[in-house]
Design an enzyme around this catalytic site. Structure first.
Site, PDB file in Angstrom:
ATOM      1  N   THR A 165      15.430 -13.034 -10.099  1.00  0.00           N
ATOM      2  CA  THR A 165      16.049 -13.105 -11.424  1.00  0.00           C
ATOM      3  C   THR A 165      16.555 -14.522 -11.658  1.00  0.00           C
ATOM      4  O   THR A 165      17.319 -15.050 -10.861  1.00  0.00           O
ATOM      5  CB  THR A 165      17.206 -12.075 -11.503  1.00  0.00           C
ATOM      6  OG1 THR A 165      16.635 -10.774 -11.476  1.00  0.00           O
ATOM      7  CG2 THR A 165      18.013 -12.255 -12.774  1.00  0.00           C
ATOM      8  N   ASN A 178      17.776  -2.080  -4.682  1.00  0.00           N
ATOM      9  CA  ASN A 178      18.970  -2.834  -5.090  1.00  0.00           C
ATOM     10  C   ASN A 178      19.919  -2.126  -6.047  1.00  0.00           C
ATOM     11  O   ASN A 178      20.604  -2.763  -6.838  1.00  0.00           O
ATOM     12  CB  ASN A 178      18.551  -4.195  -5.673  1.00  0.00           C
ATOM     13  CG  ASN A 178      17.875  -5.053  -4.623  1.00  0.00           C
ATOM     14  OD1 ASN A 178      17.994  -4.750  -3.430  1.00  0.00           O
ATOM     15  ND2 ASN A 178      17.172  -6.090  -5.027  1.00  0.00           N
ATOM     16  N   TYR A 211      19.403  -0.149  -8.617  1.00  0.00           N
ATOM     17  CA  TYR A 211      19.043   0.068 -10.018  1.00  0.00           C
ATOM     18  C   TYR A 211      18.592   1.528 -10.210  1.00  0.00           C
ATOM     19  O   TYR A 211      18.725   2.339  -9.298  1.00  0.00           O
ATOM     20  CB  TYR A 211      18.024  -0.979 -10.476  1.00  0.00           C
ATOM     21  CG  TYR A 211      18.625  -2.366 -10.385  1.00  0.00           C
ATOM     22  CD1 TYR A 211      19.694  -2.732 -11.215  1.00  0.00           C
ATOM     23  CD2 TYR A 211      18.216  -3.291  -9.427  1.00  0.00           C
ATOM     24  CE1 TYR A 211      20.302  -3.983 -11.110  1.00  0.00           C
ATOM     25  CE2 TYR A 211      18.818  -4.540  -9.320  1.00  0.00           C
ATOM     26  CZ  TYR A 211      19.859  -4.883 -10.161  1.00  0.00           C
ATOM     27  OH  TYR A 211      20.466  -6.106 -10.045  1.00  0.00           O
ATOM     28  N   HIS A 251      10.485  -1.418  -9.504  1.00  0.00           N
ATOM     29  CA  HIS A 251      11.724  -1.855  -8.844  1.00  0.00           C
ATOM     30  C   HIS A 251      12.509  -0.610  -8.442  1.00  0.00           C
ATOM     31  O   HIS A 251      13.242  -0.036  -9.241  1.00  0.00           O
ATOM     32  CB  HIS A 251      12.538  -2.735  -9.790  1.00  0.00           C
ATOM     33  CG  HIS A 251      13.651  -3.500  -9.112  1.00  0.00           C
ATOM     34  ND1 HIS A 251      14.131  -3.157  -7.867  1.00  0.00           N
ATOM     35  CD2 HIS A 251      14.368  -4.584  -9.504  1.00  0.00           C
ATOM     36  CE1 HIS A 251      15.099  -4.008  -7.532  1.00  0.00           C
ATOM     37  NE2 HIS A 251      15.254  -4.886  -8.508  1.00  0.00           N
ATOM     38  N   ASN A 293      24.856  -3.925  -5.497  1.00  0.00           N
ATOM     39  CA  ASN A 293      25.245  -3.147  -6.674  1.00  0.00           C
ATOM     40  C   ASN A 293      25.922  -1.827  -6.303  1.00  0.00           C
ATOM     41  O   ASN A 293      25.758  -0.819  -6.980  1.00  0.00           O
ATOM     42  CB  ASN A 293      24.042  -2.928  -7.600  1.00  0.00           C
ATOM     43  CG  ASN A 293      23.581  -4.234  -8.215  1.00  0.00           C
ATOM     44  OD1 ASN A 293      24.406  -4.994  -8.737  1.00  0.00           O
ATOM     45  ND2 ASN A 293      22.297  -4.527  -8.135  1.00  0.00           N
TER      46      ASN A 293
HETATM   47  C1  8OZ Z   1      20.315 -11.143  -8.631  1.00  0.00           C
HETATM   48  C2  8OZ Z   1      20.935 -11.246  -9.864  1.00  0.00           C
HETATM   49  C3  8OZ Z   1      20.583 -10.384 -10.865  1.00  0.00           C
HETATM   50  C4  8OZ Z   1      19.621  -9.414 -10.639  1.00  0.00           C
HETATM   51  C5  8OZ Z   1      17.901  -7.566  -7.880  1.00  0.00           C
HETATM   52  C6  8OZ Z   1      17.069  -7.975 -10.075  1.00  0.00           C
HETATM   53  O1  8OZ Z   1      18.832  -7.640  -7.072  1.00  0.00           O
HETATM   54  C7  8OZ Z   1      17.972  -8.275  -9.158  1.00  0.00           C
HETATM   55  C8  8OZ Z   1      19.001  -9.300  -9.394  1.00  0.00           C
HETATM   56  C9  8OZ Z   1      19.373 -10.181  -8.394  1.00  0.00           C
HETATM   57  O2  8OZ Z   1      16.917  -6.868  -7.645  1.00  0.00           O
END
Ligand code: 8OZ
Length: 375
Positions: A26, A187, A189, A184, A244
């Protein structure tokens, strides 16, 4: 000495000249969510497999407005964005490269200011992630800010999100010129939120048991495979990352179940973040047996390439492919400051270190002005 890291390998329908992939990164350089010429130059600089990546995986790309969680992240849900991506994939192909698009829905890792109608972000359950997202203020100044409180998805809203993944996959391949797509699933999401017990407290058939928590991710992957074919589909996972604010009480059987279900789909690859994303390869209190997960996939007939990622240097990358532990190695941060990473690894040259201040957001500086050794 010729070494396996620099030897060809088949990934789906592609024959890649080396085992070096560029991990999704990103970079927040797409104002208005539209890919642009600066991005085309950045990716093209890294696309010649002799010097850079044999496979580039794009930065996370929102599949829908609801899937957006960070300012200046690209999308692929309208024709302007698809045209923007077309110039990127054309530049990458002209440089001799290949590129997959990472399909991203952030789920709860968002802010109502980034959501359509300033709505609350959506999630399996109404549990806020104790993490930050990236916003740009009225003066154009970017910064990280805490995520908003999410709302739990109604069960009848879920098929539309699965469909959004499939539509985005087809657009990526048929309109934007990508060679394939990566779901994806890592992480923290949306698919990872459904998968892991720390974010999923649903009492319907998308929560509770392993099979129920894996349901959403598997529906997404199957829908994407139906849209573009298994040979053009990869999946990224992160079994133990704390990124996250995500965690699972018992990830080993969860991911081995996932592997057995994925095995018959004919995927191009499985892309595994080992340890804490962008951090330590071992996470305190979260042991995980990656080899056992891979064995579960292979024993169930899975033939996709096995891509490993996180904290690899040249020595560890050689070890990974020469031992047979991995088929390819994906490098993230090293590709920011070393557009010619493969050339440097081949020569054993020193690697440049990326500047933190320009990783997320900004312009050309810290993006396309890192020189190659031979420049
Ligand atoms: C860092 C900052 C913002 C998003 C991920 C898409 O961790 C990200 C991401 C990484 O997969």
């Amino acid at each position: 000495m010729s070494r396996l890291l620099f030897s060809p390998i088949r990934v789906g329908t592609l024959t890649l000249p080396s085992r070096i992939a560029m991990a999704p990164l990103t970079r927040n350089r797409a104002p208005g969510a539209v890919p642009n010429a600066l991005m085309a130059e950045y990716y093209a600089q890294r696309a010649d497999p002799a010097r850079g990546a044999a496979l580039i995986i794009s930065e996370g790309t929102a599949i829908s407005p609801q899937g957006q969680g960070y300012a200046d992240v690209p999308g692929l849900y309208d024709s302007t964005q698809l045209d923007g991506w077309k110039q990127v994939t054309r530049a990458v192909h002209a440089a001799g490269g290949r590129m997959f698009c990472q399909l991203w829905h952030v789920g709860r890792v968002s802010h109502h200011l980034l959501q359509p109608g300033n709505a609350d972000p959506v999630a399996p359950s109404a549990i806020r992630a104790n993490t930050r997202t990236y916003l740009v203020d009225g003066e154009g100044q970017g910064g990280f800010t805490p995520t908003s409180e999410p709302r739990a998805l109604q069960r009848d809203e879920i098929p539309a999100i699965v469909h959004d993944f499939a539509v985005a996959a087809r657009s990526a391949v048929e309109s934007a010129g990508f060679d394939g797509v990566e779901v994806h699933g890592a992480n923290g999401y949306l698919p990872d939120q459904f998968l892991k017990s720390g974010a999923n407290q649903r009492s319907d058939d998308y929560g509770g048991s392993i099979a129920n928590r894996a349901r959403f991710m598997l529906e997404v992957v199957r829908a994407v495979v139906d849209a573009v074919g298994g040979a053009r589909t990869g999946l990224r996972i992160s079994p133990v990352t704390p990124a996250n604010d995500i965690h699972d009480a018992d990830p080993q059987p969860l991911f081995e179940y996932l592997m057995r279900e994925l095995a018959p789909l004919g995927l191009a690859y499985i892309h595994v973040i080992e340890g804490a994303t962008g951090g330590p390869r071992e996470v305190e209190g979260r042991p995980f047996d990656y080899a056992a997960m891979k064995t579960a996939y292979r024993e169930a007939g899975g033939q996709g390439a096995w891509i490993v990622n996180n904290g690899y240097d040249g020595a560890l990358a050689h070890e990974a492919v020469e031992s047979g532990r991995a088929d390819l190695v994906a490098f993230g941060k090293p590709f920011i400051a070393n557009p010619d990473l493969a050339a440097r690894l081949r020569r054993g040259a020193a690697l440049a270190v990326p500047e933190r201040a320009t990783m997320y957001g900004g312009g050309a500086h810290g993006y396309i002005d890192y020189p190659a050794l031979d420049d």
